[in-house]
Design an enzyme around this catalytic site. Structure first.
Site, PDB file in Angstrom:
ATOM      1  N   HIS A   1      23.129  23.377 -15.420  1.00 47.72           N
ATOM      2  CA  HIS A   1      23.448  24.145 -14.145  1.00 47.72           C
ATOM      3  C   HIS A   1      24.787  24.925 -14.769  1.00 47.72           C
ATOM      4  O   HIS A   1      25.484  24.386 -15.652  1.00 47.72           O
ATOM      5  CB  HIS A   1      23.501  23.593 -13.058  1.00 47.72           C
ATOM      6  CG  HIS A   1      22.332  23.126 -12.404  1.00 47.72           C
ATOM      7  ND1 HIS A   1      21.569  23.598 -11.478  1.00 47.72           N
ATOM      8  CD2 HIS A   1      21.139  22.063 -12.842  1.00 47.72           C
ATOM      9  CE1 HIS A   1      20.370  23.235 -11.130  1.00 47.72           C
ATOM     10  NE2 HIS A   1      20.235  22.163 -11.933  1.00 47.72           N
TER      11      HIS A   1
ATOM     12  N   GLU B   1      22.205  31.414 -12.812  1.00 44.54           N
ATOM     13  CA  GLU B   1      22.692  30.375 -13.797  1.00 44.54           C
ATOM     14  C   GLU B   1      21.988  30.516 -15.185  1.00 44.54           C
ATOM     15  O   GLU B   1      21.775  29.622 -15.870  1.00 44.54           O
ATOM     16  CB  GLU B   1      22.700  28.918 -13.306  1.00 44.54           C
ATOM     17  CG  GLU B   1      23.693  28.686 -11.878  1.00 44.54           C
ATOM     18  CD  GLU B   1      23.533  27.603 -11.305  1.00 44.54           C
ATOM     19  OE1 GLU B   1      22.855  26.560 -11.872  1.00 44.54           O
ATOM     20  OE2 GLU B   1      24.142  27.212 -10.245  1.00 44.54           O
TER      21      GLU B   1
ATOM     22  N   GLU C   1      27.056  20.568 -15.143  1.00 53.01           N
ATOM     23  CA  GLU C   1      27.617  22.011 -14.603  1.00 53.01           C
ATOM     24  C   GLU C   1      28.507  22.526 -15.750  1.00 53.01           C
ATOM     25  O   GLU C   1      29.593  22.295 -15.920  1.00 53.01           O
ATOM     26  CB  GLU C   1      28.645  21.659 -13.177  1.00 53.01           C
ATOM     27  CG  GLU C   1      27.659  21.193 -12.246  1.00 53.01           C
ATOM     28  CD  GLU C   1      26.662  22.103 -11.578  1.00 53.01           C
ATOM     29  OE1 GLU C   1      26.704  23.272 -11.722  1.00 53.01           O
ATOM     30  OE2 GLU C   1      25.918  21.771 -10.475  1.00 53.01           O
TER      31      GLU C   1
ATOM     32  N   HIS D   1      18.360  27.316 -11.320  1.00 53.28           N
ATOM     33  CA  HIS D   1      18.919  28.620 -10.648  1.00 53.28           C
ATOM     34  C   HIS D   1      19.096  30.075 -11.291  1.00 53.28           C
ATOM     35  O   HIS D   1      19.577  30.159 -12.345  1.00 53.28           O
ATOM     36  CB  HIS D   1      20.251  28.396  -9.773  1.00 53.28           C
ATOM     37  CG  HIS D   1      20.277  27.032  -8.976  1.00 53.28           C
ATOM     38  ND1 HIS D   1      20.994  26.008  -8.893  1.00 53.28           N
ATOM     39  CD2 HIS D   1      19.463  26.746  -7.892  1.00 53.28           C
ATOM     40  CE1 HIS D   1      20.951  25.266  -7.925  1.00 53.28           C
ATOM     41  NE2 HIS D   1      19.766  25.890  -7.341  1.00 53.28           N
TER      42      HIS D   1
END
Length: 393
Positions: free
Chosen positions: A305, A165, A364, A162
């Site tokens: 991420h 990110e 994450e 992403h």
């Protein structure tokens, strides 16, 4: 650092002379037969650079070597045309310098060019690391696949699926840098000795899956596409919320793991985030990443991420029992929350688990609103490095 073979030299002797593991010297010189070195042959010694010293009054090779904690023969090796008994003031000699500090500085905006510059500097110092291309982006930028180790047991890591990110890229690059430093300087990472990992596990790292998107977030629209990306972004020049690739496709919604279901509840046209495309694997970036794991028998996969200080480790009950053990370990070393299932499909980790029934993780990193501030870098790296190093065990 490059040296030239003298009569009687061996790679084993070089490993002793420079206090460098023999396997790293061998792997830094592919195509060289360790048992048949030729006089004058160029050999690369990893973990060293070369500096120039201008001889001053009173200098000797013994004095220079002693001051730098190196062997006199290292100076003789680098200066074959210099008579150590007839040094002259003003004369220049080469000095080997062990690299003990980081190349990668992740506390700055980290676009594709910065990543590539750091990668090339690491490759020059640590030639046992190898560079491949997994594929190319929409705009033709390489998706670099960096390899450390030669074992058939392989672990895949990736970052910046992403665009906003992008902090995950310098996190992964910093880890590669620390891993290389630990191998050449004989120190552990999070209590884990790394040379045994190197000999047992091959690391594959794709530090930037979405280079076009990252460049868009950090540098603005590329030449020739300004009108197109502004339309997708509803006329706004603020691209900080852009997660997609340059065509407005969310790369982590592109994989054939219940893609059709996920597509029913996501945007139906190109958007800064969440649009899964008109078909799975329609984008060159996702096709490249799918082809990568199809060609290689990766034992594990970790996708970096942001954000949440948590990680996801299951998919539809298809994950193997080993995944739960690893999840407990990752939670312990990072302090992150381990979550087995989440209401999401068509991600890279989801598809990897579905297709290969092997452990896959979506990590994450950090906490807050993307893009996360660089002030979190050290805290994020401390957590991430524990997960990454233990994933190789």
């Amino acid at each position: 650092m490059e040296i030239r073979v003298r009569r009687g030299d061996t790679l084993w002797y070089y490993s002793q002379l420079f206090y460098m593991p023999l396997v790293l010297i061998i792997d830094s010189n592919s195509g060289v037969d360790p048992n048949e070195l030729r006089i004058g042959q160029v050999i690369r010694i990893p973990g060293f650079t070369v500096t120039t010293h201008v001889i001053e009054k009173g200098d000797s090779f013994w004095k220079l070597a002693s001051a730098r904690n190196i062997h006199v023969d290292a100076l003789l090796l680098l200066n074959p045309d210099v008579n150590p008994n007839q040094l002259k003031v003003g004369q220049k000699v080469k000095i080997p310098v062990r690299v003990t500090s980081f190349i990668v500085d992740g506390k700055q905006p980290y676009d594709f060019e910065r990543m590539r510059n750091d990668m090339n500097r690491l490759l020059a110092i640590y030639p046992f690391m190898r560079k491949r291309e997994a594929g190319k982006s929409v705009l033709g930028l390489p998706l670099y696949d960096l390899r450390i180790g030669t074992s058939n047991r392989k672990v895949q890591m990736n970052a910046s699926f992403h665009a906003n990110e992008w902090i995950t890229t310098p996190i992964l690059m910093r880890f590669l840098n620390e891993y290389l430093l630990s191998l050449t300087n004989h120190f552990a990472i999070k209590g884990v000795a790394t040379l045994p990992l190197y000999t047992r596990t091959q690391l594959s790292a794709v530090p930037m899956v979405d280079p076009d998107g990252v460049n868009l977030v950090l540098n603005g629209p590329p030449a020739g596409m300004e009108e197109e990306v502004l339309a997708i972004n509803k006329g706004s020049r603020d691209f900080s919320g852009w997660k997609a690739n340059i065509r407005g496709v969310d790369l982590n919604k592109q994989f054939p793991a219940n893609w059709e279901f996920e597509a029913t509840r996501k945007p139906k046209a190109p958007a800064p985030r969440d649009f899964p495309g008109y078909a799975p694997l329609s984008e060159p970036e996702t096709k490249a990443m799918a082809d990568l794991v199809k060609k290689e028998s990766f034992e594990r996969l970790l996708a970096l991420h942001t954000q949440g200080k948590e990680f996801y480790w299951g998919y539809e009950g298809l994950e193997p029992p080993e995944s739960e053990r690893l999840a407990r370990l990752f939670a312990q070393v990072s302090g992150y929350k381990a979550i087995r299932y989440v209401d999401s499909h068509s991600g890279y980790k989801d598809w990897f688990i579905q297709e290969f029934r092997r452990p896959g993780f979506t990590i994450e990193l950090g906490e807050g609103q993307n893009p996360l501030p660089l002030s979190q870098f050290d805290e994020i790296y401390n957590a991430a490095s524990g997960i990454l190093i233990y994933s190789l065990t």
